[in-house]
Design a protein around this motif. Structure first.
Motif: not given
Lengths: 195, 195
Positions: A6-10, A69, A101, A150, B101, B103, B126-129, B150
């Protein structure tokens, strides 16, 4: 809890992630005895017990191969001369690390080992910080905006808050005469000294 | 290898970190048999074997409580209709995860499990996977710039490249009629089918 990738953004500068499973809010009253200036602490509590930080976490099975995380959002502010900070903790499984991060804001990570080593590393957007196994860690917001990081750590790490609650960190980050300073914590006593 | 906490930053858009301990470069010739269009592959090799990706890694002890981490920089380009991609791998310790992450750049992470599940997630800044334990993973650069991520994974994870080298991924990311498409890999055979 998701079994597939899965993914998400901040969302910045606020720091709220578009997906999370657990949301923790800590107000100043959770930090009894941690700030030096007791009178300033009491005044802030009476004036409404301000929110210090939030943690948005993605839960994972609490086993070594997983990475728990999420995002930590530490508000700006001071208690007397001391900057708003997190409780800070060792991992219950001491031989586990953590990676940060920094995405927004300005701050410091205050760290120490049970053996007496200490370190303070500056956080600003783009900084990656590695906290090796055995290092307790506390974030401090030295800026005027939210400090957004993060983080990820092994699923089996766990949190030992009690050691820091009872003995504090060796070092404090304060503002003295308008300048940042890292000073000895006069309340800190080695664990042996408390026996 | 550092024993104390440390920080680094990542120069963008290039992606090179200000600190690293290991630098890996993979050129196209490391990907023999992985791209569909053999004629296009051979032409590119003859024209100079282009660099596909670089990995800057911070080494850590290869134990479960540590997090090996670093930066992956995947170049833009295509081999026939297929985008530049990494070799991709399972972790040798299958029950270990990885967090990314993104970048810089645009891409996809192609993933699958030994049991036949597959997933493709889009990467953009910006996507965290989160790649859960058991999921093989390969990055694909679908954009015009470097895809910079990253990453962090448990120190004991290890890399199993051989399984993907011999059977490929179930899915490929290609450009067809000017559009991105996720297609079945016609060369893929289940491991049992190769016995």
């Amino acid at each position: 809890m998701k079994s597939a990738p899965f993914t998400f953004q901040i969302d910045l500068p606020g720091g709220c992630p578009t997906y999370f499973e657990h949301h923790l809010e800590r107000t100043l009253s959770a930090m009894q005895g941690q700030f030096l200036d007791g009178a300033a602490y009491d005044r802030l509590i009476k004036n409404g017990d301000p929110l210090l930080y939030e943690v948005f976490e993605i839960s994972r099975p609490e086993v070594a191969g997983e990475l728990i995380h999420g995002v930590s959002i530490l508000r700006p502010g001071k208690v007397g001369e001391e900057f708003f900070m997190t409780k800070g903790h060792f991992h219950t499984v001491l031989d586990t690390s953590e990676i940060y991060h920094c995405l927004h804001g300005q701050g410091m990570m205050v760290m120490e080992t049970p053996e007496g080593e200490w370190a303070v590393e500056a956080l600003r957007p783009g900084v990656v910080l590695y906290v090796p196994p055995r290092w307790a860690h506390r974030s401090v917001n030295t800026g005027q905006q939210n400090l957004v990081t993060l983080f990820a750590y092994p699923g089996n790490a766990g949190h030992d808050y009690g050691t820091i609650e009872s003995q504090g960190f060796r070092k404090l980050v304060v503002e003295q005469d308008g300048r940042l300073a890292i000073v000895d914590n006069p309340r800190w006593l080695p664990p042996a000294g408390r026996a």
